[in-house]
Design an enzyme around this catalytic site. Structure first.
Site, PDB file in Angstrom:
ATOM      1  N   HIS A   1       0.849  -1.193   0.000  1.00 48.28           N
ATOM      2  CA  HIS A   1       0.000   0.000   0.000  1.00 48.28           C
ATOM      3  C   HIS A   1       0.878   1.234   0.000  1.00 48.28           C
ATOM      4  O   HIS A   1       1.947   1.222   0.620  1.00 48.28           O
ATOM      5  CB  HIS A   1      -0.902  -0.001   1.246  1.00 48.28           C
ATOM      6  CG  HIS A   1      -2.068   0.918   1.113  1.00 48.28           C
ATOM      7  ND1 HIS A   1      -1.984   2.249   1.418  1.00 48.28           N
ATOM      8  CD2 HIS A   1      -3.321   0.700   0.666  1.00 48.28           C
ATOM      9  CE1 HIS A   1      -3.152   2.808   1.174  1.00 48.28           C
ATOM     10  NE2 HIS A   1      -3.985   1.890   0.706  1.00 48.28           N
TER      11      HIS A   1
ATOM     12  N   ASP B   1      -7.908  -5.642   0.218  1.00 55.27           N
ATOM     13  CA  ASP B   1      -8.360  -6.475  -0.894  1.00 55.27           C
ATOM     14  C   ASP B   1      -7.925  -7.925  -0.790  1.00 55.27           C
ATOM     15  O   ASP B   1      -8.406  -8.769  -1.533  1.00 55.27           O
ATOM     16  CB  ASP B   1      -7.850  -5.882  -2.222  1.00 55.27           C
ATOM     17  CG  ASP B   1      -8.557  -4.587  -2.550  1.00 55.27           C
ATOM     18  OD1 ASP B   1      -9.773  -4.533  -2.347  1.00 55.27           O
ATOM     19  OD2 ASP B   1      -7.896  -3.637  -2.984  1.00 55.27           O
TER      20      ASP B   1
HETATM   21  N1  CMC Z   1       4.014  -7.396  -4.877  1.00 55.85           N
HETATM   22  C1  CMC Z   1       5.343  -7.373  -5.099  1.00 55.85           C
HETATM   23  N2  CMC Z   1       6.114  -6.282  -4.909  1.00 55.85           N
HETATM   24  C2  CMC Z   1       5.492  -5.165  -4.506  1.00 55.85           C
HETATM   25  C3  CMC Z   1       4.110  -5.114  -4.272  1.00 55.85           C
HETATM   26  C4  CMC Z   1       3.355  -6.292  -4.472  1.00 55.85           C
HETATM   27  N3  CMC Z   1       2.045  -6.321  -4.251  1.00 55.85           N
HETATM   28  N4  CMC Z   1       3.763  -3.872  -3.874  1.00 55.85           N
HETATM   29  C5  CMC Z   1       4.897  -3.146  -3.873  1.00 55.85           C
HETATM   30  N5  CMC Z   1       5.942  -3.938  -4.244  1.00 55.85           N
HETATM   31  C6  CMC Z   1       7.360  -3.560  -4.312  1.00 55.85           C
HETATM   32  C7  CMC Z   1       7.657  -2.656  -5.509  1.00 55.85           C
HETATM   33  O1  CMC Z   1       7.988  -3.424  -6.641  1.00 55.85           O
HETATM   34  C8  CMC Z   1       8.791  -1.816  -4.981  1.00 55.85           C
HETATM   35  O2  CMC Z   1       9.948  -2.635  -4.992  1.00 55.85           O
HETATM   36  P1  CMC Z   1      11.417  -1.958  -5.300  1.00 55.85           P
HETATM   37  O3  CMC Z   1      11.637  -0.956  -4.191  1.00 55.85           O
HETATM   38  O4  CMC Z   1      12.354  -3.091  -5.289  1.00 55.85           O
HETATM   39  O5  CMC Z   1      11.294  -1.309  -6.649  1.00 55.85           O
HETATM   40  C9  CMC Z   1       8.441  -1.625  -3.520  1.00 55.85           C
HETATM   41  O6  CMC Z   1       7.635  -2.749  -3.157  1.00 55.85           O
HETATM   42  C10 CMC Z   1       7.697  -0.324  -3.246  1.00 55.85           C
HETATM   43  O7  CMC Z   1       6.495  -0.346  -3.995  1.00 55.85           O
HETATM   44  P2  CMC Z   1       5.923   0.849  -4.863  1.00 55.85           P
HETATM   45  O8  CMC Z   1       5.564   0.321  -6.220  1.00 55.85           O
HETATM   46  O9  CMC Z   1       6.831   2.024  -4.800  1.00 55.85           O
HETATM   47  O10 CMC Z   1       4.631   1.157  -4.053  1.00 55.85           O
HETATM   48  P3  CMC Z   1       3.436   2.103  -4.486  1.00 55.85           P
HETATM   49  O11 CMC Z   1       3.086   2.885  -3.289  1.00 55.85           O
HETATM   50  O12 CMC Z   1       3.775   2.861  -5.727  1.00 55.85           O
HETATM   51  O13 CMC Z   1       2.276   1.070  -4.857  1.00 55.85           O
HETATM   52  C11 CMC Z   1       0.430  -0.375  -4.662  1.00 55.85           C
HETATM   53  C12 CMC Z   1       1.265   0.719  -3.990  1.00 55.85           C
HETATM   54  C13 CMC Z   1      -0.796  -0.653  -3.809  1.00 55.85           C
HETATM   55  C14 CMC Z   1      -0.038   0.099  -6.045  1.00 55.85           C
HETATM   56  C15 CMC Z   1       1.318  -1.645  -4.797  1.00 55.85           C
HETATM   57  O14 CMC Z   1       1.703  -2.091  -3.517  1.00 55.85           O
HETATM   58  C16 CMC Z   1       0.588  -2.758  -5.543  1.00 55.85           C
HETATM   59  O15 CMC Z   1       0.575  -2.759  -6.777  1.00 55.85           O
HETATM   60  N6  CMC Z   1      -0.041  -3.730  -4.805  1.00 55.85           N
HETATM   61  C17 CMC Z   1      -0.815  -4.772  -5.444  1.00 55.85           C
HETATM   62  C18 CMC Z   1      -2.162  -4.244  -5.858  1.00 55.85           C
HETATM   63  C19 CMC Z   1      -3.089  -4.042  -4.678  1.00 55.85           C
HETATM   64  O16 CMC Z   1      -3.229  -4.913  -3.827  1.00 55.85           O
HETATM   65  N7  CMC Z   1      -3.778  -2.901  -4.675  1.00 55.85           N
HETATM   66  C20 CMC Z   1      -4.775  -2.564  -3.634  1.00 55.85           C
HETATM   67  C21 CMC Z   1      -4.336  -1.424  -2.767  1.00 55.85           C
HETATM   68  S1  CMC Z   1      -5.378  -1.233  -1.309  1.00 55.85           S
HETATM   69  C22 CMC Z   1      -6.935  -0.855  -1.887  1.00 55.85           C
HETATM   70  C23 CMC Z   1      -7.027   0.319  -2.783  1.00 55.85           C
HETATM   71  O17 CMC Z   1      -6.365   1.320  -2.583  1.00 55.85           O
HETATM   72  O18 CMC Z   1      -7.844   0.262  -3.696  1.00 55.85           O
END
Ligand code: CMC
Length: 435
Positions: free
Chosen positions: A311, A369
């Site tokens: 998140h 989720d």
């Molecule tokens: N699986 C694998 N790696 C992950 C995941 C994941 N679900 N989430 C983040 N990471 C990694 C990401 O690749 C990055 O790694 P590195 O530092 O090596 O490049 C690190 O963790 C930081 O992540 P980020 O991409 O900078 O995080 P963000 O804040 O941009 O993204 C997110 C947040 C929710 C989009 C992401 O965690 C994600 O895609 N999660 C899966 C989808 C999900 O469950 N979404 C629902 C969110 S809660 C309900 C809502 O808001 O609707």
């Protein structure tokens, strides 16, 4: 802005005689903000923050999240207390009005919302324009946007009474639209709302009932639905809420703004994640495949994510995930499902991920989720409806944030800037002379 600045920083641009004092505005609780509004005028520079990870786009009194501690408050009340003691409609009042209602206020509010549950009869015809296999979110984007073509009398955004009627209409009609999107998919007759039922109960009735036989909503499932709605009601300035605010900042009508929010929610990184979690669990198929799947997730080249994990704000367990995991067990037991292979798989996946260095180092925990899809599936919802249910619940958050924005004297059209890295000015060359 209501906060006052007691501290500030002065920024001086190296190599120039320009400097600016940036006031620090304190929050009631949580992170303070630098008020950078004078930065461009005084220094001639913008700030750069793709994804807005460190940018407060507005002042708000609605929802507070402490991502490190895993705290979520609606108008100051912890989500755990609201989940246990309140109802979705009471939470709607709280989000919209800022305080819990008295018994009389609640009765009036309930009446105000529930008397708007029906759709204009001509909207029925609108559904027939979609393919039968249309995704419910596609139908919802279209039908919610179309409401502005039916309710002209509440489109004056500068009139508080009109805004309230639009808010009531949206909260009241969105379950009808979602239930009808499903009925249209499966070719069953649309069920009209029953205003003597509770909000969540009425939704389950419109979703499950058919005109050929009586249908009694299971009270335990109605309570579970109500709980799921409470947990999804608002979540600060997430992507869909920010979309609603940005659309609303132009003066667009509330139905159009909420349609924009629904479109933004649909993506798998946001509300579409609950649907994606179930697809992921189905693909993993068995506990023995978890390690292989997680290796793929950790391989940056694969672009595979562990859906339902991670998140932008929570760097701890999402408090909503804890509540929903508990509710999952209760609902499955109420439905007599002793062993659910999906739940077992999800719990094992969570356990392994929470002990894996990749997820520990990045502070990736289950979000709301991760378990919501399992509970919704057990309640008889097809996967394609999961995000639509999120939209039903989030409508009150969107509309409360939209109302707050319209009433904010500092509100201006949302208009971000950029750092331009394209070609500098150059002259047009006729095609015949281009080499
Ligand atoms: N699986 C694998 N790696 C992950 C995941 C994941 N679900 N989430 C983040 N990471 C990694 C990401 O690749 C990055 O790694 P590195 O530092 O090596 O490049 C690190 O963790 C930081 O992540 P980020 O991409 O900078 O995080 P963000 O804040 O941009 O993204 C997110 C947040 C929710 C989009 C992401 O965690 C994600 O895609 N999660 C899966 C989808 C999900 O469950 N979404 C629902 C969110 S809660 C309900 C809502 O808001 O609707």
């Amino acid at each position: 802005m209501s906060g006052s600045a007691k501290r500030s920083v002065t920024i001086t641009l190296d190599g120039s005689n320009k400097s600016v004092s940036i006031p620090l505005i304190e929050a009631t609780v949580g992170t303070p903000v630098f008020d950078i509004r004078k930065l461009y005028g005084d220094l001639g520079v913008f700030t750069y923050d793709p994804g807005y990870g460190g940018t407060a786009a507005c002042e708000s009194k609605i929802t507070y999240i402490d991502g490190d501690e895993g705290i979520l408050l609606y108008r100051g009340y912890p989500i755990e207390q609201l989940a246990e003691k309140s109802t979705f409609l009471e939470v709607c009042y709280l989000l919209m009005e800022g305080a819990l209602p008295t018994a009389t206020q609640f009765k009036d509010f309930e009446l105000g919302v529930m008397r708007h549950t029906m759709l204009h009869e001509q909207i029925r015809e609108f559904f027939n324009g979609f393919r039968r296999d249309a995704h419910p979110m596609a139908v919802m984007c279209g039908v919610v946007g179309a409401l502005s073509a039916f309710y002209h009398d509440s489109l004056d955004i500068h009139d508080p009474a009109s805004r309230t009627i639009s808010a009531f209409r949206l909260i009241a009609k969105i379950p009808t639209i979602a239930a009808w999107a499903y009925k249209y998919n499966c070719g069953q007759p649309f069920m009209y709302p029953q205003n003597d039922l509770g909000y969540a109960e009425n939704f389950l009735y419109m979703f499950h009932a058919v005109p050929a036989e009586p249908y009694k909503v299971n009270p335990i499932l109605a309570r579970a639905m109500d709980l799921i709605m409470i947990l999804h009601a608002d979540h600060e300035q997430n992507a869909s809420t920010s979309t609603v605010r940005l659309a609303g900042s132009t003066g667009a009508n509330p139905f159009a703004c909420i349609a924009a929010g629904i479109a933004s929610l649909w993506g798998p990184a946001h509300g579409g994640a609950n649907e994606a979690v179930l697809k992921m669990l189905a693909e993993i198929g068995h506990v023995k495949n978890i390690t292989g799947f997680l290796s793929e997730v950790k391989d940056k080249g694969s672009h595979t994510k562990l859906m339902g994990f991670g998140h932008r704000v929570y760097k701890n367990y999402d408090p909503r995930a804890k509540i929903i995991q508990k509710a999952c067990h209760e609902v499955l037991s109420e439905l007599g499902i002793k062993d659910d292979p999906l739940l077992d798989l999800a719990m094992e996946l969570e356990k392994i991920a929470l002990n894996d260095k990749y997820f520990v180092d990045r502070k990736l925990y289950p979000n709301v989720d991760f378990y919501s899809g399992i509970i919704l599936k057990a309640m008889g919802f097809p996967t394609s409806m999961f995000t639509a249910l999120f939209a039903v619940s989030r409508t009150v958050g969107w509309i409360s944030q939209w109302q707050e924005m319209i009433a904010d004297p500092e509100q201006r059209i949302g208009r971000p800037r950029q750092i331009y890295t394209g070609a500098p000015q150059r002259d047009y060359v006729p095609i015949s002379t281009r080499g």
